[in-house]
Design a protein around this motif. Structure first.
Motif, PDB file in Angstrom:
ATOM      1  N   GLY A   1       1.439  -1.211  -0.530  1.00  0.00           N
ATOM      2  CA  GLY A   1       0.180  -0.216  -0.053  1.00  0.00           C
ATOM      3  C   GLY A   1       1.043   1.575   0.033  1.00  0.00           C
ATOM      4  N   VAL A   2       1.847   1.316   0.498  1.00  0.00           N
ATOM      5  CA  VAL A   2       2.606   2.984   0.632  1.00  0.00           C
ATOM      6  C   VAL A   2       3.634   2.908  -1.046  1.00  0.00           C
ATOM      7  N   LEU A   3       4.172   1.767  -1.374  1.00  0.00           N
ATOM      8  CA  LEU A   3       4.632   1.508  -2.291  1.00  0.00           C
ATOM      9  C   LEU A   3       3.770   1.986  -3.390  1.00  0.00           C
ATOM     10  N   LEU A   4       2.308   1.755  -3.915  1.00  0.00           N
ATOM     11  CA  LEU A   4       1.462   2.172  -4.345  1.00  0.00           C
ATOM     12  C   LEU A   4       1.313   3.638  -4.221  1.00  0.00           C
ATOM     13  N   ARG A   5       0.918   4.213  -2.734  1.00  0.00           N
ATOM     14  CA  ARG A   5       0.677   5.190  -2.543  1.00  0.00           C
ATOM     15  C   ARG A   5       1.557   6.083  -3.186  1.00  0.00           C
ATOM     16  N   ARG A   6       3.078   6.100  -3.142  1.00  0.00           N
ATOM     17  CA  ARG A   6       3.723   7.164  -2.899  1.00  0.00           C
ATOM     18  C   ARG A   6       4.310   6.988  -4.710  1.00  0.00           C
ATOM     19  N   TYR A   7       4.171   6.235  -5.369  1.00  0.00           N
ATOM     20  CA  TYR A   7       4.766   5.391  -6.816  1.00  0.00           C
ATOM     21  C   TYR A   7       3.920   4.478  -8.154  1.00  0.00           C
ATOM     22  N   GLY A   8       2.638   4.663  -7.751  1.00  0.00           N
ATOM     23  CA  GLY A   8       1.543   3.374  -8.781  1.00  0.00           C
ATOM     24  C   GLY A   8       2.520   2.377  -9.028  1.00  0.00           C
ATOM     25  N   GLY A   9       2.001   1.906 -10.158  1.00  0.00           N
ATOM     26  CA  GLY A   9       2.296   0.637 -10.944  1.00  0.00           C
ATOM     27  C   GLY A   9       2.188  -0.356 -10.110  1.00  0.00           C
ATOM     28  N   PHE A  10       0.767  -1.068 -10.473  1.00  0.00           N
ATOM     29  CA  PHE A  10       0.589  -2.497  -9.590  1.00  0.00           C
ATOM     30  C   PHE A  10       1.758  -3.394  -9.458  1.00  0.00           C
ATOM     31  N   GLU A  11       1.929  -4.334 -10.512  1.00  0.00           N
ATOM     32  CA  GLU A  11       2.903  -5.000 -11.109  1.00  0.00           C
ATOM     33  C   GLU A  11       3.861  -4.554  -9.875  1.00  0.00           C
ATOM     34  N   GLU A  12       4.724  -3.683 -10.685  1.00  0.00           N
ATOM     35  CA  GLU A  12       5.812  -2.949 -10.502  1.00  0.00           C
ATOM     36  C   GLU A  12       6.162  -2.805  -9.166  1.00  0.00           C
ATOM     37  N   CYS A  13       5.275  -2.828  -8.389  1.00  0.00           N
ATOM     38  CA  CYS A  13       5.400  -2.495  -7.048  1.00  0.00           C
ATOM     39  C   CYS A  13       5.271  -4.056  -5.829  1.00  0.00           C
ATOM     40  N   GLU A  14       4.260  -4.790  -6.368  1.00  0.00           N
ATOM     41  CA  GLU A  14       4.088  -6.081  -6.239  1.00  0.00           C
ATOM     42  C   GLU A  14       5.597  -6.444  -6.096  1.00  0.00           C
ATOM     43  N   ASP A  15       6.079  -6.999  -7.382  1.00  0.00           N
ATOM     44  CA  ASP A  15       6.976  -7.018  -7.892  1.00  0.00           C
ATOM     45  C   ASP A  15       8.646  -6.676  -6.300  1.00  0.00           C
ATOM     46  N   ALA A  16       8.408  -5.640  -6.370  1.00  0.00           N
ATOM     47  CA  ALA A  16       9.879  -5.226  -5.687  1.00  0.00           C
ATOM     48  C   ALA A  16       9.530  -5.480  -4.373  1.00  0.00           C
ATOM     49  N   VAL A  17       7.817  -5.330  -3.662  1.00  0.00           N
ATOM     50  CA  VAL A  17       7.406  -6.099  -2.422  1.00  0.00           C
ATOM     51  C   VAL A  17       7.961  -7.617  -1.725  1.00  0.00           C
ATOM     52  N   GLN A  18       7.390  -8.886  -3.053  1.00  0.00           N
ATOM     53  CA  GLN A  18       7.930  -9.848  -3.037  1.00  0.00           C
ATOM     54  C   GLN A  18       9.477  -9.938  -2.356  1.00  0.00           C
ATOM     55  N   GLU A  19      10.291  -9.326  -3.589  1.00  0.00           N
ATOM     56  CA  GLU A  19      11.671  -9.611  -2.850  1.00  0.00           C
ATOM     57  C   GLU A  19      12.343  -8.747  -2.133  1.00  0.00           C
ATOM     58  N   ALA A  20      11.244  -7.986  -1.435  1.00  0.00           N
ATOM     59  CA  ALA A  20      11.617  -7.235  -0.107  1.00  0.00           C
ATOM     60  C   ALA A  20      11.904  -8.716   1.271  1.00  0.00           C
ATOM     61  N   LEU A  21      10.313  -8.849   0.964  1.00  0.00           N
ATOM     62  CA  LEU A  21       9.798 -10.419   1.400  1.00  0.00           C
ATOM     63  C   LEU A  21      10.873 -11.232   1.925  1.00  0.00           C
ATOM     64  N   LEU A  22      11.489 -11.766   0.120  1.00  0.00           N
ATOM     65  CA  LEU A  22      12.661 -12.674   0.138  1.00  0.00           C
ATOM     66  C   LEU A  22      14.018 -12.217   0.792  1.00  0.00           C
TER      67      LEU A  22
ATOM     68  N   THR B   1      11.529   0.197   2.438  1.00  0.00           N
ATOM     69  CA  THR B   1      13.081   1.196   2.239  1.00  0.00           C
ATOM     70  C   THR B   1      13.528   0.034   0.982  1.00  0.00           C
ATOM     71  N   VAL B   2      13.424  -1.372   1.498  1.00  0.00           N
ATOM     72  CA  VAL B   2      14.146  -2.472   0.747  1.00  0.00           C
ATOM     73  C   VAL B   2      13.388  -2.644  -1.146  1.00  0.00           C
ATOM     74  N   ALA B   3      12.173  -2.470  -0.254  1.00  0.00           N
ATOM     75  CA  ALA B   3      11.522  -2.619  -1.978  1.00  0.00           C
ATOM     76  C   ALA B   3      11.540  -1.269  -2.700  1.00  0.00           C
ATOM     77  N   SER B   4      10.928   0.061  -2.118  1.00  0.00           N
ATOM     78  CA  SER B   4      11.959   1.085  -2.536  1.00  0.00           C
ATOM     79  C   SER B   4      12.994   1.247  -3.574  1.00  0.00           C
ATOM     80  N   ARG B   5      13.813   0.343  -2.884  1.00  0.00           N
ATOM     81  CA  ARG B   5      15.444   0.411  -3.224  1.00  0.00           C
ATOM     82  C   ARG B   5      14.750  -0.626  -4.572  1.00  0.00           C
ATOM     83  N   ARG B   6      14.615  -1.448  -4.703  1.00  0.00           N
ATOM     84  CA  ARG B   6      14.469  -2.945  -5.699  1.00  0.00           C
ATOM     85  C   ARG B   6      13.716  -1.826  -6.507  1.00  0.00           C
ATOM     86  N   LEU B   7      12.593  -1.316  -6.215  1.00  0.00           N
ATOM     87  CA  LEU B   7      11.858  -0.857  -7.378  1.00  0.00           C
ATOM     88  C   LEU B   7      12.276  -0.097  -8.601  1.00  0.00           C
ATOM     89  N   ILE B   8      13.571   0.860  -7.560  1.00  0.00           N
ATOM     90  CA  ILE B   8      13.892   2.867  -8.075  1.00  0.00           C
ATOM     91  C   ILE B   8      15.209   1.927  -9.033  1.00  0.00           C
TER      92      ILE B   8
END
Length: 418
Positions: free
Chosen positions: A20-41, A62-69
């Protein structure tokens, strides 16, 4: 509970919040969801060795945001221009703003977007909100991971094509969309409680997940009577899970279950929820179903069940939310209060309904009522037909068993008449 299980529960709870945080900040469901999965891993890899951070959600953001960038920087220039403004600053641990609230409810609304089919809504909800991996969602649907992955990807693309934004829908749409959210959670729970196919009667991971997500919705909307009603229904129903199967996995009908094995705490919580909801909110179908479930589980013995009150409640439910399954259950209640012939007469109204014309439950209920009426030969044939129609192995075994017992009884009756 083991350390691994506690970590899994924590990550499952945090996953939709971080998304939810990533979607509000950056948008892009698929990209944000992939980044979150990498952060969880990354968390699963690092936290057992390094310890859980003081602010685990901030760490994941933080980790998910960096993955997204990193993803954005590797994409084509056109895509970079679309998101450069959004990802200009990398957040650091503890950098969440006061407005970074739990967006689980908004995420549920997004996953239940009307552009998606019900099956896609369920799959995407389990993946994005439930935190299940694609492989776990595939197992829930009993399909290969290679089949489920494109299905989830298409669901995300449909949301993008529909122009859906990550925000609560306007007030005029909210009630309709909430109905879809509750229906998806209800479908997840039902598939877990009585698996539609496979060797097991129930899948505890799905019922547990449905209850967890419904609790989240209830926390966000504590005054909504139907949300409370759905949570109560799940608790009152799942309270019987331990007694529904014998040690060898065979189905045990409610009338024969060991009621001392029912979960008293879940029954108490569910009964309190539905009582409060019905006294303070407009009456709705989930509240009515929960009230019926409460009458079943609060009876100390099967013969003490208040079937008359259940019959009345099914009559009301059939008026405000008619559907074939309500009619099937109403027929059982009629049989228990007005006699099996009355219940069988009601079932005749479903014979031309395409929604249940080939559903095993119609034939199973008819067989049960025919057995109560002493029509053993007809009951035996309907039990057999129901067994052939269901793809649940425990239900198949139970129905064939009922038919077999009637085979023996019919033979005895035939001999006694000679």
């Amino acid at each position: 509970m083991s350390t691994t299980e506690r970590l899994g529960d924590l990550l499952r709870e945090l996953a939709p919040q971080v998304l939810g945080v990533l979607l509000r900040r950056y948008g892009g469901f698929e990209e944000c969801e992939d980044a979150v999965q990498e952060a969880l891993l990354a968390a699963v890899t690092q936290w057992p060795a390094d310890g859980v951070p003081d602010r685990p959600r901030s760490w994941l953001v933080t980790v998910a945001s960096r993955r997204l960038i990193d993803q954005v920087r590797s994409e084509q220039a056109r895509r970079r221009r679309e998101v450069t403004a959004a990802v200009r600053d990398v957040p650091v641990p503890g950098d969440e703003k006061p407005g970074d609230q739990d967006d689980t409810l908004a995420l549920l609304f997004l996953c239940c977007h009307p552009a998606l089919t019900p099956a896609s809504q369920v799959a995407l909800t389990l993946r994005a909100v439930g935190g299940l991996t694609t492989a776990e969602v595939a197992r829930a649907f009993l399909v290969p991971e290679a089949t489920m992955a494109p299905r989830i990807s298409r669901a995300k693309q449909r949301i993008k094509t529909a122009g859906a934004s990550f925000e609560m829908p306007p007030a005029q749409e909210r009630a309709e969309r909430l109905d879809a959210v509750l229906q998806v959670l209800y479908l997840i729970f039902n598939e877990g409680y009585t698996a539609s196919s496979g060797p097991d009667l129930h899948r505890g991971e799905l019922t547990t997940e449905a209850i967890r997500l419904t609790r989240m919705v209830h926390r966000s909307l504590p005054d909504d009577g139907e949300v409370a009603g759905l949570l109560a229904l799940m608790l009152l129903t799942d309270a019987r899970r331990a007694a529904r199967t014998s040690p060898d996995g065979a189905l045990v009908p409610m009338s024969e279950q060991d009621r001392s094995r029912w979960d008293a705490a879940m029954i108490e919580e569910g009964a309190a929820l539905v009582t409060d909801a019905m006294s303070s909110s407009p009456l709705g179908p989930y509240q009515l179903q929960a009230a019926i479930a409460a009458l079943h589980v609060q009876a100390s013995r099967a013969e003490d069940t208040d079937w008359e009150q259940i019959r009345i409640l099914y009559g009301i439910l059939g008026r405000i939310a008619p559907n074939p399954m309500v009619t099937l259950n109403h027929a059982i209640a009629l049989a228990m209060t007005r006699g099996p012939r009355t219940g069988l007469e009601l079932l005749e109204s479903l014979d031309g309904d395409p929604r249940v014309a080939r559903h095993h439950r119609l034939y199973a209920v008819r067989a049960h009522l025919q057995e109560l009426a002493g029509e053993h030969a007809a009951a035996r044939e309907n039990y057999r037909l129901a067994a052939r129609l269901t793809t649940s192995l425990p239900e198949q075994r139970y129905l064939w068993g009922r038919a077999g017992r009637l085979d023996a009884r019919t033979g005895e009756e035939h001999t006694s008449h000679e």
